[in-house]
Design an enzyme around this catalytic site. Structure first.
Site, mmCIF file in Angstrom:
data_model
loop_
_atom_site.group_PDB
_atom_site.id
_atom_site.type_symbol
_atom_site.label_atom_id
_atom_site.label_comp_id
_atom_site.label_asym_id
_atom_site.label_seq_id
_atom_site.Cartn_x
_atom_site.Cartn_y
_atom_site.Cartn_z
ATOM 1 N N HIS A 263 2.783 -16.366 -5.141
ATOM 2 C CA HIS A 263 1.708 -16.322 -6.136
ATOM 3 C C HIS A 263 1.966 -17.391 -7.204
ATOM 4 O O HIS A 263 3.035 -17.422 -7.834
ATOM 5 C CB HIS A 263 1.663 -14.952 -6.828
ATOM 6 C CG HIS A 263 1.234 -13.825 -5.930
ATOM 7 N ND1 HIS A 263 0.671 -14.004 -4.692
ATOM 8 C CD2 HIS A 263 1.268 -12.479 -6.131
ATOM 9 C CE1 HIS A 263 0.384 -12.832 -4.156
ATOM 10 N NE2 HIS A 263 0.748 -11.891 -5.006
ATOM 11 N N CYS B 100 3.342 -7.551 -7.933
ATOM 12 C CA CYS B 100 3.886 -8.887 -7.611
ATOM 13 C C CYS B 100 3.399 -9.992 -8.560
ATOM 14 O O CYS B 100 4.159 -10.907 -8.891
ATOM 15 C CB CYS B 100 3.554 -9.253 -6.173
ATOM 16 S SG CYS B 100 1.878 -8.861 -5.666
HETATM 17 P P1 NAP Z 1 0.851 -2.668 4.407
HETATM 18 O O1 NAP Z 1 1.245 -3.941 5.075
HETATM 19 O O2 NAP Z 1 -0.533 -2.180 4.582
HETATM 20 O O3 NAP Z 1 1.884 -1.507 4.911
HETATM 21 C C1 NAP Z 1 1.686 -0.148 4.603
HETATM 22 C C2 NAP Z 1 2.801 0.730 5.173
HETATM 23 O O4 NAP Z 1 2.543 2.105 4.829
HETATM 24 C C3 NAP Z 1 2.908 0.699 6.691
HETATM 25 O O5 NAP Z 1 4.248 0.918 7.077
HETATM 26 C C4 NAP Z 1 2.069 1.902 7.125
HETATM 27 O O6 NAP Z 1 2.457 2.450 8.382
HETATM 28 C C5 NAP Z 1 2.419 2.890 6.032
HETATM 29 N N1 NAP Z 1 1.366 3.901 5.862
HETATM 30 C C6 NAP Z 1 0.023 3.708 5.764
HETATM 31 N N2 NAP Z 1 -0.622 4.900 5.627
HETATM 32 C C7 NAP Z 1 0.339 5.856 5.649
HETATM 33 C C8 NAP Z 1 0.323 7.281 5.573
HETATM 34 N N3 NAP Z 1 -0.826 7.974 5.433
HETATM 35 N N4 NAP Z 1 1.499 7.947 5.634
HETATM 36 C C9 NAP Z 1 2.666 7.267 5.773
HETATM 37 N N5 NAP Z 1 2.758 5.924 5.871
HETATM 38 C C10 NAP Z 1 1.602 5.226 5.802
HETATM 39 O O7 NAP Z 1 1.094 -2.736 2.839
HETATM 40 P P2 NAP Z 1 2.152 -3.633 1.999
HETATM 41 O O8 NAP Z 1 1.582 -4.936 1.627
HETATM 42 O O9 NAP Z 1 3.481 -3.582 2.700
HETATM 43 O O10 NAP Z 1 2.217 -2.820 0.615
HETATM 44 C C11 NAP Z 1 2.946 -1.613 0.469
HETATM 45 C C12 NAP Z 1 2.944 -1.206 -0.994
HETATM 46 O O11 NAP Z 1 3.626 -2.204 -1.743
HETATM 47 C C13 NAP Z 1 1.543 -1.076 -1.604
HETATM 48 O O12 NAP Z 1 1.537 0.013 -2.491
HETATM 49 C C14 NAP Z 1 1.354 -2.389 -2.322
HETATM 50 O O13 NAP Z 1 0.453 -2.279 -3.404
HETATM 51 C C15 NAP Z 1 2.767 -2.676 -2.810
HETATM 52 N N6 NAP Z 1 3.063 -4.098 -3.045
HETATM 53 C C16 NAP Z 1 2.777 -5.041 -2.116
HETATM 54 C C17 NAP Z 1 3.073 -6.382 -2.392
HETATM 55 C C18 NAP Z 1 2.797 -7.495 -1.411
HETATM 56 O O14 NAP Z 1 3.016 -8.668 -1.784
HETATM 57 N N7 NAP Z 1 2.337 -7.230 -0.202
HETATM 58 C C19 NAP Z 1 3.677 -6.722 -3.587
HETATM 59 C C20 NAP Z 1 3.986 -5.725 -4.512
HETATM 60 C C21 NAP Z 1 3.666 -4.427 -4.221
HETATM 61 P P3 NAP Z 1 1.661 2.142 9.773
HETATM 62 O O15 NAP Z 1 2.130 0.810 10.264
HETATM 63 O O16 NAP Z 1 2.085 3.258 10.653
HETATM 64 O O17 NAP Z 1 0.198 2.161 9.438
#
Ligand code: NAP
Length: 345
Positions: A243, A150
């Site tokens: 950001h 991001c």
């Molecule tokens: P998050 O809020 O922590 O969400 C993680 C998701 O993955 C939840 O749906 C969770 O399900 C699931 N998950 C966790 N452990 C798992 C497992 N062992 N098997 C299957 N599913 C699992 O994270 P996020 O911010 O959405 O980020 C997701 C990805 O996008 C990351 O790789 C991050 O680096 C990337 N990203 C994020 C942003 C941002 O601004 N947030 C920007 C760019 C990229 P449960 O609810 O069941 O735990």
């Protein structure tokens, strides 16, 4: 024709934004949602702690969340959006590609792999051709395409405009990043309220490498990295979304502040449903863009810039983008639209 899509990691910060964007999408229809074992088997309404300031779409709320494995996704789903933690993505995304699914992923795993296209459609859509190399090398019927981090997405569109017009040589960037960038369980309130954290693990390196791949040239076989020297310093601050980044850019050709702003204002969107008409919104006011006021520019899919001035080595400016929209979910959806347009589904 409507494309049936699935979302891996559908309950998380990015997963919820994906639902917000995909539910009303003109060409995509949500057909499968997955998350961790703790959520699998529950309805989406029960599994997700919904944090978006609009209701959960009714038709999505009753979908049963599945396990994150190819067998749990119907065969007629042809496009998968992945927003899994990177360790999980590294494990399961290749399984989906091997099973024939085309995956548009947010997760940081594999972004710098030589045969994985890393794409912002308005900047380097031609890199999608790398999927032919990927399919040859990996023998997949499916495919894996990534959007960048991001904080990288926020600065690369303005840098691409400078590179095209003036040949970028050096970039220094310092970030002020919102808490939603860390995911829902990333930063606790005790850590971030009344505070700033001058460290985001691995973020500097992502900005320094991914930007050079995005600005690189694809010759039909490989992407040659842009040779600009990029150095970043990343900070977490207590804003919710958006950001903000302070950028110092030097170019081979002389550039004034006004010429830099004009080059950015000239960049149009591309012919995809989620691309804004103009990619970059240039603010004249020296104190803009600001996260609270400007993160939703062009529905959260624009990049806002301002504060241009000349320095002894080029120009300095500030840029801002919504990290879970343009920086994550919106970026993946746009890449999904590109995959559909180019016939990869
Ligand atoms: P998050 O809020 O922590 O969400 C993680 C998701 O993955 C939840 O749906 C969770 O399900 C699931 N998950 C966790 N452990 C798992 C497992 N062992 N098997 C299957 N599913 C699992 O994270 P996020 O911010 O959405 O980020 C997701 C990805 O996008 C990351 O790789 C991050 O680096 C990337 N990203 C994020 C942003 C941002 O601004 N947030 C920007 C760019 C990229 P449960 O609810 O069941 O735990």
């Amino acid at each position: 024709m409507t494309v049936r899509v699935g979302i891996l990691g559908a309950t998380g910060a990015v997963g919820q934004r994906l639902i917000q964007l995909l539910d009303p999408h003109p060409d995509f229809e949500i057909a499968a949602l997955t998350a961790s074992e703790a959520s699998a088997g529950s309805s989406y309404r029960e599994a997700a702690k919904w944090r978006i300031d609009a209701p959960i779409p009714e038709d999505v709320a009753d979908i049963t969340v599945g396990a994150t494995e190819p067998d749990a996704v119907p065969d007629d789903v042809s496009l998968i959006f992945s927003s899994l933690p990177s360790g999980v993505g590294a494990e399961v995304e290749p399984d989906f590609c091997e099973a024939g699914y085309v995956v548009s992923s947010n997760s940081s795993n594999g972004r710098m792999d030589e045969d994985v296209p890393l794409i912002i459609p308005e900047v380097n859509a031609d890199h999608v051709g790398l999927l032919e190399v990927q399919r040859d090398e990996r023998g997949w019927d499916g495919a894996l395409l990534k959007n960048p981090n991001c904080s990288t997405i926020t600065m690369v569109p303005p840098l691409a405009a400078l590179d095209r017009a003036f040949d970028l040589t050096d970039v220094r960037v310092s970030t002020l990043q919102a808490v939603s960038g860390a995911g829902y369980s990333g930063v606790t309130s005790m850590e971030i309220i009344d505070n700033a954290i001058p460290h985001i693990g691995g973020e500097e390196q992502k900005m320094e490498t991914e930007s050079r791949k995005l600005l690189g040239d694809f010759d039909g076989a490989e992407v040659r990295l842009n040779d600009a020297d990029v150095a970043a310093s990343c900070n977490r601050i207590p804003t919710l979304d958006g950001h903000l980044e302070n950028v110092w850019a030097d170019t081979a050709e002389d550039v004034t502040a006004a010429e830099a702003a004009d080059a950015m204002a000239d960049v149009s969107g591309v012919d995809l449903p989620s691309s804004p008409e103009r990619l970059i919104r240039v603010f004249e006011e020296p104190d803009r863009p600001q996260p609270r006021l400007d993160r939703n520019v062009d529905g959260g899919m624009g990049v806002a810039v301002g504060g241009f001035r000349e320095t002894t080595d080029g120009v300095q400016f500030n840029c801002l983008a919504h990290n879970t929209m343009r920086g994550a979910a919106g970026a993946s959806v746009l890449n999904g639209e590109l995959l559909a347009q180019r016939g990869y589904l």
